[in-house]
Motif scaffolding. Structure first.
Motif, short mmCIF file in Angstrom:
data_model
loop_
_atom_site.label_atom_id
_atom_site.label_comp_id
_atom_site.label_asym_id
_atom_site.label_seq_id
_atom_site.Cartn_x
_atom_site.Cartn_y
_atom_site.Cartn_z
N TYR A 112 0.81 -1.22 0.00
CA TYR A 112 0.00 0.00 0.00
C TYR A 112 0.84 1.27 0.00
O TYR A 112 0.30 2.36 0.14
N LYS A 113 2.13 1.13 -0.19
CA LYS A 113 3.02 2.28 -0.16
C LYS A 113 2.63 3.30 -1.23
O LYS A 113 2.49 2.95 -2.42
N ASN A 114 2.41 4.54 -0.81
CA ASN A 114 2.00 5.63 -1.71
C ASN A 114 0.68 5.35 -2.42
O ASN A 114 0.41 5.89 -3.49
N GLN A 115 -0.15 4.51 -1.80
CA GLN A 115 -1.45 4.16 -2.36
C GLN A 115 -2.59 4.48 -1.40
O GLN A 115 -3.65 3.86 -1.44
N VAL A 116 -2.36 5.45 -0.51
CA VAL A 116 -3.34 5.84 0.51
C VAL A 116 -3.66 7.33 0.32
O VAL A 116 -2.74 8.15 0.19
N ALA A 117 -4.95 7.66 0.30
CA ALA A 117 -5.36 9.05 0.12
C ALA A 117 -6.54 9.37 1.02
O ALA A 117 -7.37 8.51 1.32
N ALA A 118 -6.61 10.62 1.46
CA ALA A 118 -7.70 11.08 2.33
C ALA A 118 -8.24 12.41 1.83
O ALA A 118 -7.46 13.31 1.48
N PHE A 119 -9.56 12.53 1.81
CA PHE A 119 -10.24 13.75 1.42
C PHE A 119 -11.29 14.07 2.48
O PHE A 119 -12.06 13.19 2.88
N SER B 71 2.58 11.05 5.50
CA SER B 71 3.12 10.78 4.16
C SER B 71 2.05 10.39 3.16
O SER B 71 2.36 10.12 2.00
N ILE B 72 0.77 10.35 3.58
CA ILE B 72 -0.30 10.03 2.64
C ILE B 72 -0.73 11.29 1.90
O ILE B 72 -0.42 12.42 2.31
N TYR B 73 -1.48 11.13 0.81
CA TYR B 73 -2.05 12.28 0.13
C TYR B 73 -3.28 12.73 0.91
O TYR B 73 -4.21 11.95 1.16
N LEU B 74 -3.31 14.00 1.32
CA LEU B 74 -4.40 14.54 2.13
C LEU B 74 -4.86 15.87 1.57
O LEU B 74 -4.05 16.77 1.32
N ASN B 75 -6.18 16.00 1.36
CA ASN B 75 -6.77 17.26 0.95
C ASN B 75 -7.99 17.52 1.82
O ASN B 75 -8.90 16.69 1.87
N SER B 76 -8.00 18.65 2.55
CA SER B 76 -9.10 18.92 3.48
C SER B 76 -9.50 20.39 3.44
O SER B 76 -8.69 21.27 3.14
N TYR C 268 -9.58 12.07 -8.22
CA TYR C 268 -8.31 11.47 -7.81
C TYR C 268 -8.39 9.94 -7.87
O TYR C 268 -7.46 9.27 -8.33
N ILE C 269 -9.50 9.40 -7.41
CA ILE C 269 -9.68 7.94 -7.43
C ILE C 269 -9.65 7.41 -8.86
O ILE C 269 -8.98 6.40 -9.15
N PRO D 168 -5.83 5.06 -5.86
CA PRO D 168 -5.34 4.67 -4.54
C PRO D 168 -6.04 3.41 -4.07
O PRO D 168 -7.21 3.17 -4.42
N LYS D 169 -5.36 2.61 -3.29
CA LYS D 169 -5.95 1.36 -2.80
C LYS D 169 -6.67 1.54 -1.47
O LYS D 169 -7.55 0.76 -1.13
N VAL D 170 -6.28 2.55 -0.71
CA VAL D 170 -6.95 2.88 0.55
C VAL D 170 -7.42 4.33 0.44
O VAL D 170 -6.61 5.23 0.17
N VAL D 171 -8.72 4.55 0.65
CA VAL D 171 -9.29 5.89 0.56
C VAL D 171 -10.05 6.18 1.84
O VAL D 171 -10.88 5.37 2.28
N TYR D 172 -9.76 7.33 2.44
CA TYR D 172 -10.60 7.84 3.52
C TYR D 172 -11.32 9.07 3.00
O TYR D 172 -10.69 9.99 2.46
N LEU D 173 -12.65 9.10 3.14
CA LEU D 173 -13.46 10.18 2.60
C LEU D 173 -14.44 10.65 3.67
O LEU D 173 -15.26 9.86 4.15
#
Length: 359
Positions: free
Chosen positions: A149-156, A172-177, A221-222, A227-232
């Motif tokens: 999952y390295k570099n495959q995690v994102a949060a919005f 180190s995850i991609y985060l946009n808030s 983005y998806i 990304p394999k792990v998404v928090y929304l």
């Protein structure tokens, strides 16, 4: 107006550029802020939908969301939940059957609730919604440190405090808030348009972004980055509730249901995600149960600890609406998600045991 029109066109017609399927399972963790279990399981509240103190046009809102039959009523509000998740997934938290989902933290407000979901720990030191860097280790960062999952995690997130909840300086995850500008190496036309809309939004100095902007940012983005792990995380249900705006609260819930439907369609039509992606959906806290308290939540407001949970996808059992007497807690979700992906979540803070939701 031209910018907004173009933005909406991209929202509805942007194609998906599919990538090869990857075997490690994918997970989407999705939340909407402060949405009561009552509306999930029984639809619009008769004591609120008829109350002109909280509704601008009671006749119109009842036309949209009211039926004397509770099953029809809840389906009018959240059709995807009751037509798809009920049939193909599981729904927990209908307290009419003594089936309970609850927060474990004492304070029952958003920072504490999201920390609990994402770190597996009901931290007694988190006592306000202050802009303070979270010292607890979170599941998203843990997963991002795993090779699959390295570099495959994102949060919005609609709420801008997520940069503190997820400790962005150490993240180190991609985060946009909030109304944060979308920034990465290969912005699409839709993301460029979204940035323009955000920059010109009348509320862009508020702490909570319009949920549709959060959804469009995440969806784009998806589709493009996979990304394999998404928090929304969506926020308008809580914003409207605090404002005593029950029609806005119901409309936001209805839109949330639509976002779930669109995301489910996306992952089941994209070869990268199809048959390998599960959703786990919940809320950070409940709120008051009575007409004079539904606008509030917290330690001294009964009902604030009452939440709910939905699951759907190949990683979970399909049980429909649970009607058995049991109770699960939001701090168990982090370890549960880790287990779906084949890990045990370890952190410096204590992490609650998982729920038995897995196949």
């Amino acid at each position: 107006m031209k910018i907004l029109t173009s933005f909406l066109l991209y929202f509805f017609v942007t194609p998906s550029f599919a990538q090869p399927h990857q075997s490690a399972p994918n997970i989407f963790i999705i939340t909407t802020d402060g949405f009561r279990w009552n509306e999930i399981f029984t639809g619009a509240d008769s004591l609120l939908i008829n109350n002109p103190a909280y509704v601008n046009d009671t006749a119109l809102l009842k036309q949209m969301y009211w039926d004397n039959d509770v099953n029809e009523r809840r389906k009018m509000l959240m059709p995807f939940v009751w037509k798809t998740i009920q049939k193909k997934g599981s729904l927990y938290g209908n307290r009419n059957y003594n089936n309970k989902v609850s927060v474990a933290n004492t304070y029952r407000f958003s920072y504490a609730g999201y920390n609990e979901i994402l770190t597996g720990y009901a931290d007694p030191a988190i006592i306000t919604n202050r802009k303070k860097w979270n010292t607890n280790e979170n599941l998203l960062e843990f997963l991002n440190n795993q090779p699959a999952y390295k570099n495959q995690v994102a949060a919005f997130a609609s709420w801008n405090l997520f940069e503190y909840i997820l400790n962005k300086p150490k993240c180190s995850i991609y985060l946009n808030s909030g109304y944060e500008t979308i920034a990465h190496d290969s912005l699409s036309n839709t993301e460029i348009l979204t940035n323009a809309v955000q920059a010109n939004a009348v509320n862009n100095l508020q702490s909570t972004r319009n949920d549709m902007l959060t959804f469009v940012s995440a969806k784009e983005y998806i589709q493009n980055m996979h990304p394999k792990v998404v928090y929304l995380s969506f926020g308008e249900t809580d914003e409207y509730a605090h404002g005593g705006n029950y029609d806005g609260y119901l409309q936001s819930a209805h839109f949330f249901d639509e976002y779930l439907a669109r995301l489910w369609y996306l992952v089941n039509t994209d070869p990268f995600y199809k048959n390998n992606t599960s959703f786990i959906i919940t809320t950070d806290h409940g709120r008051g149960q009575k007409p004079n308290s539904w606008v509030r939540h917290g330690l001294f407001t009964p009902g604030s600890s009452n939440t709910w949970l939905m699951t759907i996808g190949p990683g979970f059992e399909c049980k429909g609406e649970l009607k058995s007497k049991t109770e699960i807690f939001n701090d168990q979700l982090a370890q549960t998600v880790a287990g779906i992906l084949g890990f045990k979540f370890t952190a410096l803070q204590p992490v609650a045991d998982p729920i038995t939701l897995l196949k």
